[in-house]
Design a protein around this motif. Structure first.
Motif, PDB file in Angstrom:
ATOM      1  N   LYS A 165       0.865  -1.209  -0.227  1.00 37.17           N
ATOM      2  CA  LYS A 165       0.143  -0.386  -0.086  1.00 37.17           C
ATOM      3  C   LYS A 165       1.024   1.167   0.053  1.00 37.17           C
ATOM      4  CE  LYS A 165      -4.488  -1.395   2.536  1.00 37.17           C
ATOM      5  NZ  LYS A 165      -5.305  -1.761   3.878  1.00 37.17           N
ATOM      6  N   GLN A 166       1.637   1.094   0.466  1.00 38.20           N
ATOM      7  CA  GLN A 166       3.007   2.315   1.121  1.00 38.20           C
ATOM      8  C   GLN A 166       3.792   2.646  -0.437  1.00 38.20           C
ATOM      9  OE1 GLN A 166       6.962   2.060   2.652  1.00 38.20           O
ATOM     10  NE2 GLN A 166       6.179   3.337   4.323  1.00 38.20           N
ATOM     11  N   HIS A 167       3.923   2.070  -1.016  1.00 41.72           N
ATOM     12  CA  HIS A 167       4.541   2.117  -2.837  1.00 41.72           C
ATOM     13  C   HIS A 167       2.556   2.356  -3.393  1.00 41.72           C
ATOM     14  CE1 HIS A 167       7.374   1.306  -6.142  1.00 41.72           C
ATOM     15  NE2 HIS A 167       6.357   0.418  -6.379  1.00 41.72           N
ATOM     16  N   ILE A 168       2.357   2.416  -2.878  1.00 43.48           N
ATOM     17  CA  ILE A 168       0.813   2.666  -4.080  1.00 43.48           C
ATOM     18  C   ILE A 168       0.864   3.914  -3.860  1.00 43.48           C
ATOM     19  CG2 ILE A 168      -1.568   2.025  -4.702  1.00 43.48           C
ATOM     20  CD1 ILE A 168      -1.185  -0.852  -4.265  1.00 43.48           C
ATOM     21  N   ASP A 169       0.530   4.427  -2.887  1.00 38.48           N
ATOM     22  CA  ASP A 169       0.933   6.193  -2.304  1.00 38.48           C
ATOM     23  C   ASP A 169       1.929   6.729  -3.399  1.00 38.48           C
ATOM     24  OD1 ASP A 169      -1.191   6.108  -0.982  1.00 38.48           O
ATOM     25  OD2 ASP A 169      -0.296   5.862   0.603  1.00 38.48           O
ATOM     26  N   ARG A 170       2.895   5.925  -3.079  1.00 34.39           N
ATOM     27  CA  ARG A 170       4.412   6.988  -3.472  1.00 34.39           C
ATOM     28  C   ARG A 170       4.253   6.684  -5.424  1.00 34.39           C
ATOM     29  NH1 ARG A 170       8.425   3.857   0.619  1.00 34.39           N
ATOM     30  NH2 ARG A 170       8.053   5.264   2.227  1.00 34.39           N
ATOM     31  N   MET A 171       3.251   5.535  -6.006  1.00 34.85           N
ATOM     32  CA  MET A 171       3.690   6.053  -7.231  1.00 34.85           C
ATOM     33  C   MET A 171       2.481   6.322  -7.585  1.00 34.85           C
ATOM     34  SD  MET A 171       2.693   1.341  -8.005  1.00 34.85           S
ATOM     35  CE  MET A 171       2.561   2.081  -9.774  1.00 34.85           C
ATOM     36  N   GLU A 231      -7.837  -9.776   1.476  1.00 35.43           N
ATOM     37  CA  GLU A 231      -6.313  -8.841   0.994  1.00 35.43           C
ATOM     38  C   GLU A 231      -6.663  -8.022   0.113  1.00 35.43           C
ATOM     39  OE1 GLU A 231      -3.746  -9.876   5.204  1.00 35.43           O
ATOM     40  OE2 GLU A 231      -4.195 -11.045   3.534  1.00 35.43           O
ATOM     41  N   LEU A 232      -6.150  -8.919  -1.295  1.00 30.35           N
ATOM     42  CA  LEU A 232      -6.240  -8.779  -1.992  1.00 30.35           C
ATOM     43  C   LEU A 232      -7.529  -7.973  -2.602  1.00 30.35           C
ATOM     44  CD1 LEU A 232      -3.849 -11.760  -3.797  1.00 30.35           C
ATOM     45  CD2 LEU A 232      -3.262  -9.329  -3.588  1.00 30.35           C
ATOM     46  N   ARG A 233      -8.940  -7.963  -2.498  1.00 37.35           N
ATOM     47  CA  ARG A 233      -9.576  -7.292  -3.207  1.00 37.35           C
ATOM     48  C   ARG A 233      -9.619  -6.138  -2.438  1.00 37.35           C
ATOM     49  NH1 ARG A 233     -13.105 -11.966  -1.545  1.00 37.35           N
ATOM     50  NH2 ARG A 233     -13.504 -12.456  -3.641  1.00 37.35           N
ATOM     51  N   GLU A 234      -9.129  -5.603  -0.769  1.00 41.64           N
ATOM     52  CA  GLU A 234      -8.695  -4.890  -0.674  1.00 41.64           C
ATOM     53  C   GLU A 234      -7.766  -3.524  -1.000  1.00 41.64           C
ATOM     54  OE1 GLU A 234      -8.030  -5.455   4.133  1.00 41.64           O
ATOM     55  OE2 GLU A 234      -6.889  -3.625   3.770  1.00 41.64           O
ATOM     56  N   LEU A 235      -6.678  -4.454  -1.554  1.00 40.30           N
ATOM     57  CA  LEU A 235      -5.366  -3.811  -2.030  1.00 40.30           C
ATOM     58  C   LEU A 235      -5.900  -3.567  -3.610  1.00 40.30           C
ATOM     59  CD1 LEU A 235      -2.695  -3.705  -1.636  1.00 40.30           C
ATOM     60  CD2 LEU A 235      -1.576  -4.817  -2.792  1.00 40.30           C
ATOM     61  N   VAL A 236      -6.929  -4.573  -4.190  1.00 43.11           N
ATOM     62  CA  VAL A 236      -7.040  -3.856  -5.549  1.00 43.11           C
ATOM     63  C   VAL A 236      -8.000  -2.197  -5.239  1.00 43.11           C
ATOM     64  CG1 VAL A 236      -9.257  -3.871  -6.870  1.00 43.11           C
ATOM     65  CG2 VAL A 236      -7.146  -5.723  -6.294  1.00 43.11           C
ATOM     66  N   GLU A 237      -9.194  -2.013  -4.233  1.00 46.12           N
ATOM     67  CA  GLU A 237      -9.603  -1.126  -3.947  1.00 46.12           C
ATOM     68  C   GLU A 237      -8.561  -0.183  -3.419  1.00 46.12           C
ATOM     69  OE1 GLU A 237     -12.822   0.052  -5.219  1.00 46.12           O
ATOM     70  OE2 GLU A 237     -13.218   2.064  -3.747  1.00 46.12           O
ATOM     71  N   TYR A 238      -7.831  -0.399  -2.587  1.00 40.95           N
ATOM     72  CA  TYR A 238      -6.858   0.484  -1.711  1.00 40.95           C
ATOM     73  C   TYR A 238      -6.011   1.203  -3.774  1.00 40.95           C
ATOM     74  CZ  TYR A 238      -2.714   2.646   0.676  1.00 40.95           C
ATOM     75  OH  TYR A 238      -2.562   4.378   1.171  1.00 40.95           O
ATOM     76  N   ALA A 239      -5.924   0.718  -4.498  1.00 44.33           N
ATOM     77  CA  ALA A 239      -5.255   0.977  -5.482  1.00 44.33           C
ATOM     78  C   ALA A 239      -6.031   1.510  -6.662  1.00 44.33           C
ATOM     79  CB  ALA A 239      -4.365  -0.512  -6.502  1.00 44.33           C
ATOM     80  N   ARG A 240      -6.715   1.476  -6.872  1.00 40.67           N
ATOM     81  CA  ARG A 240      -8.326   2.052  -7.234  1.00 40.67           C
ATOM     82  C   ARG A 240      -8.580   3.782  -6.903  1.00 40.67           C
ATOM     83  NH1 ARG A 240     -13.465   4.085  -7.720  1.00 40.67           N
ATOM     84  NH2 ARG A 240     -13.304   2.756  -6.068  1.00 40.67           N
ATOM     85  N   LEU A 241      -8.685   3.447  -5.566  1.00 40.77           N
ATOM     86  CA  LEU A 241      -8.188   5.095  -5.616  1.00 40.77           C
ATOM     87  C   LEU A 241      -7.220   5.910  -5.686  1.00 40.77           C
ATOM     88  CD1 LEU A 241     -10.853   4.534  -2.074  1.00 40.77           C
ATOM     89  CD2 LEU A 241     -11.265   5.283  -4.468  1.00 40.77           C
ATOM     90  N   GLU A 245      -4.290   0.661 -10.788  1.00 42.53           N
ATOM     91  CA  GLU A 245      -4.202  -0.269 -11.579  1.00 42.53           C
ATOM     92  C   GLU A 245      -3.266  -1.751 -11.402  1.00 42.53           C
ATOM     93  OE1 GLU A 245      -5.661  -1.639 -15.469  1.00 42.53           O
ATOM     94  OE2 GLU A 245      -7.156  -1.848 -14.710  1.00 42.53           O
ATOM     95  N   ILE A 246      -3.723  -2.638 -10.360  1.00 42.88           N
ATOM     96  CA  ILE A 246      -3.096  -4.116 -10.708  1.00 42.88           C
ATOM     97  C   ILE A 246      -2.995  -4.896 -10.741  1.00 42.88           C
ATOM     98  CG2 ILE A 246      -2.207  -5.266  -8.836  1.00 42.88           C
ATOM     99  CD1 ILE A 246      -3.216  -3.924  -6.496  1.00 42.88           C
ATOM    100  N   ILE A 247      -1.695  -5.284 -11.735  1.00 39.50           N
ATOM    101  CA  ILE A 247      -1.557  -6.217 -12.955  1.00 39.50           C
ATOM    102  C   ILE A 247      -1.955  -7.488 -12.552  1.00 39.50           C
ATOM    103  CG2 ILE A 247      -1.003  -7.163 -14.902  1.00 39.50           C
ATOM    104  CD1 ILE A 247      -1.352  -4.641 -16.541  1.00 39.50           C
ATOM    105  N   PRO A 248      -1.916  -9.099 -11.505  1.00 36.92           N
ATOM    106  CA  PRO A 248      -0.605  -9.624 -11.139  1.00 36.92           C
ATOM    107  C   PRO A 248      -0.505 -10.600 -12.118  1.00 36.92           C
ATOM    108  CG  PRO A 248      -3.357 -10.277 -11.288  1.00 36.92           C
ATOM    109  CD  PRO A 248      -3.124  -8.472 -12.750  1.00 36.92           C
TER     110      PRO A 248
END
Ligand code: ACM
Ligand code: ZN
Length: 719
Positions: A165-171, A231-241, A245-248
């Motif tokens: 999540k922290q990495h997504i914030d910085r991205m 957790e992955l669903r939560e991560l996807v939503e965190y990223a969407r906001l 976009e997460i590509i697994p």
């Protein structure tokens, strides 16, 4: 005259932008006199529900009181304007209003990122104090590339949810939009799979009593983890906001040792020889002819497709060790039946079967560049060119949309200068090389360039070897500021000016990264030695310099030149907040010597890698059995050896089972009586002898891991 005015104006605008150090550089930005005074009473007005989700994000970062707007006074207005480019935005800062419009929610989100960069850096540490001034300006912006990616390998080294999540914030702060999450590899399977729960429950851990060997990172103890689907669903939503976009990635058909340790039946049908592989079963690819494999993968990919809403799912395709298929009678039979001569055709068959599964789930594939080598792979695949620039050009010229990410420019697990930590196999490079990446200079034709979807910075995590895998700072150090340079080339196609970009990175943007708590890499200090004085100069003001004097590792503040006749004992580094430079030393620090040495052992030597390889410093030697308690290794020097440091390594860092596991280390002044010098840790020890030594003896205090050999490497001795 008009031309001159425009020229001067644009020069002025460029100067202003560089003064603001906006990263990535906007397409167009013009600053004017005056400012908007942002107070804690400023209302944020969202003109639509979509805009409201961006307003909520901004509100979360600003210390505002959520005031109502009464039609008068200052306000910050967010709306969607579909006439703007999809990911584009227009930001107007006037003295009364800040108006921000995005072509879509994503565009609006990127506009917010630019606005944040116009505020003091404390906004990122949530310590912004209001009121503050925002320079009046007009910014019109949209990205050069649609795919702006960052790759994290959570398979080799497990990274918990919060870290991702922290990495997504910085991205998000850098307008990157795609997180490529490398979820599976030889060393671990990181996604809960309901139809095959043992995959993650067993395959998510290695070492200890796990069937997965303790390769990389952790040694004797069991190590790992995995994400639940929740957790992955939560991560996807965190990223969407955050407009990410997460590509697994499920890396297939190779890189599947973890899978194969849980379900060995997926492997090819032959007995592997353990003789040439240091005792490891190197089979790590799905058998391409075993029909049941496709039903297992169908079940798994269906679950992956259900969790991740991305259009694309990454199915790997890299580094398939084809010798497995060549030795498998079933795979050979299938090749004969189909008239295929190359195993690359078998791989293409395998990938095509997976692509069918993806398509039946409404998805398209991403593949690593080797997957197109058979010549007929589906053109809807997005290709990731990692092996070379040539591989990227091949993919684009064959008509594939391609993410350009050759290792020598985009693998951020590579070290950044010669004596730092990290891999070297692709290149040694820092942010400058990323920033200067230029498709035209590398020979991409205009048509090939049109098929470049964008770029991606990669972090494969096995280089955590020998580091503390849980150390956030190592990840930060490797990724930043290289990822900021990546964001720049993904977003901005304008002329390049490295000195100006470097000033931004070390100046205002450096402050932003500090406020984001990124333990980023500072450019190294310069160390000189002249007339008996050792001096260090920081790259920039505001950094503090420290040094160590071996054999001590305590960091002392550097206050001025050091008089010494032994410059080889000193190392220097700069620090600022959580950022730090690499260690830098005088050239003499790195000099090594090869004194005459004779190696003997209680263990029998292998004919293939005899002990004289150690005496002649020609790499590693093998024994023909594992060790038992009491077995010994011994190095005898022809002359008493005086030196700063001796590094002794058994096994390889990535193959810990071939090490001397637990052993005491002794040194001798006379070659016959020994005194204690420590214990092996992870099969290795670094000795700093305080007197001349004639011999080193290593005595095992436990049995080995049951492997067929112990590996001993040549000593590395510093002057
Ligand atoms: C890769 O680095 N094997 C994609
Ligand atoms: Zn097979």
């Amino acid at each position: 005259m008009k031309r001159i005015t425009i020229f001067l104006l644009s020069l002025f605008a460029a100067e202003q932008i560089s003064a603001q150090a906006l990263i990535p550089t906007p397409r167009h930005a013009a600053f004017e006199a005056g400012h908007f005074l942002l107070t804690s009473d400023c209302p944020i007005i969202a003109a639509s529900d979509e805009a409201q989700t961006v307003a909520d994000y901004l509100d979360d970062l600003l210390p505002l009181r959520r005031s109502a707007f009464l039609g008068l006074g200052e306000a910050l207005i967010l709306d969607i304007d579909p006439t703007l480019p999809q990911e584009g935005y227009r930001l107007e800062v006037g003295e009364q209003r800040i108006t921000l419009s995005g072509g879509t929610r994503d565009g609006l989100f990127y506009g917010v990122q630019t606005l944040l960069q116009l505020l003091p850096a404390e906004v990122y540490s949530r310590r912004l104090s209001l009121p503050c001034e925002v320079a009046c300006c007009r910014v019109e912006d949209s990205p050069a590339y649609a795919y702006r990616g960052s790759h994290l390998d959570v398979a080799r080294t497990w990274m918990p949810l919060e870290r991702v999540k922290q990495h997504i914030d910085r991205m998000a702060f850098h307008k990157l939009n795609t997180l490529h999450l490398h979820l599976t590899d030889d060393e671990g399977w990181r996604m809960e799979i309901l139809s095959h729960p043992r995959l993650a429950q067993v395959g998510g851990f290695r070492g200890g009593d796990s069937p997965i060997e303790p390769v990389y990172g952790r040694w004797d103890e069991k190590y790992g983890g995995y994400f639940t689907q929740q957790e992955l669903r939560e991560l996807v939503e965190y990223a969407r906001l955050r407009s990410v976009e997460i590509i697994p990635e499920i890396d297939l058909p190779g890189h599947s040792r973890a899978f194969a340790r849980v379900y060995p039946e997926i492997l090819c049908d032959y007995q592997p020889s353990l003789d040439r592989s240091a005792g490891y079963d190197v089979r790590n690819a799905f058998c391409a002819s075993r029909e049941e494999n496709f039903s297992i993968l169908e079940d798994i990919l269906r679950e992956v497709c259900a969790i991740f809403p991305s259009k694309y799912i990454h199915i790997g395709g890299d580094e398939v060790e084809m010798s497995q298929w060549r030795r498998c009678p079933r795979c050979q039979q299938l090749m004969r039946e189909r008239g295929w001569e190359e195993p690359a055709q078998l791989q293409e068959y395998f990938m095509s079967r997976l692509i069918k599964i993806l398509k039946s789930n409404g998805k398209e594939p991403v593949v690593w560049n080797e997957a197109i080598n058979g010549g007929t792979l589906e053109k809807s695949a997005l290709v990731q060119g990692w092996e070379s620039v040539k591989a990227c050009r091949k993919a684009t010229s064959e008509g594939y949309q391609t993410v350009v990410m050759p290792g020598q420019y985009f693998y951020f697990d590579m070290r950044q200068s010669a004596h730092e930590e990290g891999h070297v196999w692709a290149a040694i490079f820092d942010a400058e090389k990323v920033y200067n990446f230029d498709l035209t200079k590398l020979g991409f034709t205009p048509e090939e360039q049109r098929r470049v979807a964008g770029f991606e910075g990669t972090f494969f995590s096995e280089a955590y070897i020998g580091h503390n895998p849980e150390s956030d700072s190592y990840l930060d150090f490797m990724l930043w500021p290289r990822t900021a340079a990546l964001a720049e080339i993904c977003w901005h196609r304008g002329p390049k000016d490295w000195p100006a970009f470097r000033r931004a990175l070390t100046g205002l943007h450096g402050e932003r990264m500090d406020a984001m708590s990124i333990g980023h890499r500072l450019f190294p200090p310069v160390v000189t030695y002249s007339q008996g004085e050792l001096s260090a100069r920081a790259d920039q003001e505001g950094q503090q310099l420290f040094y160590t004097v071996e054999p001590d590792s305590v960091e002392h503040p550097y206050t001025g030149p050091i008089r010494t006749t032994e410059p080889q004992r000193y190392r220097f580094r700069a620090r600022r907040e959580e950022a730090r430079s690499p260690w830098v030393a005088h050239a003499s620090y790195y000099a090594t010597i090869r004194p005459a040495v004779h190696f003997t052992s209680s263990l029998p030597e292998s004919e293939k890698a005899p002990f004289n390889r150690i005496d002649s410093y020609k790499g590693a030697a093998w024994t023909t059995r594992t060790h038992r308690a009491g077995d010994w290794l011994r190095f005898d020097f022809a002359e008493p050896l005086s030196c700063r440091e001796i590094h002794l390594q058994t096994g390889y860092l990535h193959l810990p089972r071939c090490t001397f596991r637990h052993a005491k280390v002794e040194v001798s002044r006379d070659g016959s009586t020994f005194e204690p010098a420590g214990e092996l840790t992870a099969g290795a020890i670094t000795l700093r002898p305080e007197f001349p030594i004639r011999a080193i003896r290593i005595t095992a205090t436990s049995t080995g891991n049951g492997e067929e050999r112990v590996i001993i490497q040549s000593l590395k001795i510093k002057v």
